[in-house]
Design an enzyme around this catalytic site. Structure first.
Site, mmCIF file in Angstrom:
data_model
loop_
_atom_site.group_PDB
_atom_site.id
_atom_site.type_symbol
_atom_site.label_atom_id
_atom_site.label_comp_id
_atom_site.label_asym_id
_atom_site.label_seq_id
_atom_site.Cartn_x
_atom_site.Cartn_y
_atom_site.Cartn_z
ATOM 1 N N ARG A 107 -5.585 -0.504 -4.339
ATOM 2 C CA ARG A 107 -6.416 0.446 -3.599
ATOM 3 C C ARG A 107 -7.010 1.466 -4.568
ATOM 4 N NH1 ARG A 107 -5.464 1.891 2.369
ATOM 5 N NH2 ARG A 107 -7.300 0.617 2.592
ATOM 6 N N ARG A 136 2.951 -1.855 -15.996
ATOM 7 C CA ARG A 136 3.587 -2.387 -14.772
ATOM 8 C C ARG A 136 2.596 -2.623 -13.652
ATOM 9 N NH1 ARG A 136 9.524 -0.960 -14.003
ATOM 10 N NH2 ARG A 136 10.222 -0.499 -16.096
ATOM 11 N N ARG A 140 -2.804 13.019 -2.907
ATOM 12 C CA ARG A 140 -2.374 11.723 -2.393
ATOM 13 C C ARG A 140 -3.313 11.305 -1.269
ATOM 14 N NH1 ARG A 140 0.624 7.821 -0.364
ATOM 15 N NH2 ARG A 140 1.506 8.027 1.722
ATOM 16 N N VAL A 141 -3.786 10.074 -1.343
ATOM 17 C CA VAL A 141 -4.583 9.498 -0.252
ATOM 18 C C VAL A 141 -3.844 8.242 0.203
ATOM 19 C CG1 VAL A 141 -6.879 10.435 -0.715
ATOM 20 C CG2 VAL A 141 -6.110 8.485 -2.039
ATOM 21 N N GLY A 142 -3.259 8.292 1.375
ATOM 22 C CA GLY A 142 -2.431 7.167 1.794
ATOM 23 C C GLY A 142 -2.435 6.993 3.284
ATOM 24 N N MET A 155 5.952 8.316 2.908
ATOM 25 C CA MET A 155 7.092 8.178 1.995
ATOM 26 C C MET A 155 6.968 8.917 0.659
ATOM 27 S SD MET A 155 8.073 4.180 2.693
ATOM 28 C CE MET A 155 9.761 4.364 2.104
ATOM 29 N N GLU A 156 5.956 9.769 0.483
ATOM 30 C CA GLU A 156 5.738 10.343 -0.860
ATOM 31 C C GLU A 156 5.424 11.834 -0.924
ATOM 32 O OE1 GLU A 156 3.953 7.554 0.150
ATOM 33 O OE2 GLU A 156 5.084 6.008 -0.917
ATOM 34 N N SER A 164 -2.134 4.730 10.285
ATOM 35 C CA SER A 164 -2.344 3.275 10.355
ATOM 36 C C SER A 164 -1.642 2.638 11.548
ATOM 37 C CB SER A 164 -1.829 2.623 9.071
ATOM 38 O OG SER A 164 -0.451 2.913 8.891
ATOM 39 N N ASP A 165 -0.677 3.356 12.124
ATOM 40 C CA ASP A 165 0.071 2.834 13.274
ATOM 41 C C ASP A 165 0.778 4.038 13.917
ATOM 42 O OD1 ASP A 165 1.591 2.346 10.578
ATOM 43 O OD2 ASP A 165 3.153 2.693 12.062
HETATM 44 N N1 HPA Z 1 6.981 4.706 7.896
HETATM 45 C C1 HPA Z 1 6.764 4.147 9.086
HETATM 46 N N2 HPA Z 1 5.571 3.746 9.507
HETATM 47 C C2 HPA Z 1 4.547 3.895 8.674
HETATM 48 C C3 HPA Z 1 4.713 4.473 7.417
HETATM 49 C C4 HPA Z 1 6.011 4.887 7.020
HETATM 50 O O1 HPA Z 1 6.227 5.382 5.906
HETATM 51 N N3 HPA Z 1 3.500 4.479 6.829
HETATM 52 C C5 HPA Z 1 2.637 3.932 7.700
HETATM 53 N N4 HPA Z 1 3.260 3.566 8.820
#
Ligand code: HPA
Length: 236
Positions: free
Chosen positions: A25, A44, A88-90, A181-182, A204-205
């Site tokens: 990405r 890596r 951070r872009v995530g 997570m970051e 994203s969800d």
């Molecule tokens: N945890 C759970 N669901 C998610 C995450 C995560 O870190 N990132 C995107 N969907």
């Protein structure tokens, strides 16, 4: 001089680095934003690029997944490559009921179940917070383009798959917007080096509402929105 995880020279990185988790990405972002982007490190497979956006230097580099991985790259970028800002872009999973898949989150603070920031100041529960000026710049950029990001706290978890019973609902009760997570580690490293950090996340969800979904095309469009806010903050 190269560091254990970054094979580059001082000056190879711009003062501002956009940091997605996924190195591929990072490559797509670099190609999308910067016609003059060139690869500066690939140790890596963690790709890092530098180029210019509207004549101003910018770097993009992957962090990998989770707080230990991000901490290695952020530490070396701040400590050894003169980087001043990391954004951070995530992606993140929605937690608050008001958050919809596709929405943007500007993470002004990050709770965490990780031990990484516990090690920082003995006896202190460290507050992992974004740089105010970067957060404000991202919000102002959103306002200019009529976007309405959620602004507030997220939770940076260590486990992706294992969640204590009831924890997500309790986080929602406390107004936590999303899980990723970051961010908490990034804010901790920035504090350690007196530098600036922010996370701009695309949902994203949704962890508590599985009816929500987003097409791949929509995901890219929304991610572009996050990138615009991140670049505006980077160059503010
Ligand atoms: N945890 C759970 N669901 C998610 C995450 C995560 O870190 N990132 C995107 N969907």
């Amino acid at each position: 001089m190269a560091t254990p995880h970054i094979d580059a020279q001082p000056g190879d990185f711009a003062p501002c680095v956009l940091m997605p988790g996924d190195p591929r990405r990072a490559q797509r972002i670099a190609e999308r934003l910067m016609p003059d982007a060139h690869l500066v490190t690939d140790v890596r497979g963690m790709l890092g690029f530098t180029g210019t956006v509207a004549g101003r230097p910018l770097s993009v580099m992957g962090s990998g997944m989770g707080q230990p991985s991000l901490t290695i790259y952020a530490t070396e970028l701040f400590r050894d490559f003169g980087v001043e800002r990391i954004i951070r872009v995530g992606t993140a999973g929605g937690v608050a009921p008001s958050v919809q898949v596709g929405d943007l989150v500007v993470a002004t603070g990050a709770h965490t179940d990780s031990a990484m920031n516990q090690a920082r100041i003995p006896g202190v529960s460290f507050s992992a917070v974004a740089d105010f000026h970067l957060a404000r710049a991202a919000c102002e950029a959103a306002e200019r383009e009529g976007a309405r990001p959620h602004v507030g706290t997220v939770i940076s978890r260590d486990h992706f798959y294992l969640t204590p019973e009831g924890q997500t609902q309790r986080l929602a009760d406390y107004g936590v917007l999303a899980v990723e997570m970051e961010a908490a580690a990034l804010y901790g490293v920035a504090a350690e080096f007196g530098r600036q950090a922010l996370a701009v996340l695309t949902v994203s969800d949704h962890l508590l509402d599985h009816s929500q979904n987003m097409s791949a095309a929509e995901r890219e469009t929304r991610f572009d929105g996050a990138l615009r806010l991140a670049v505006a903050a980077a160059h503010s």
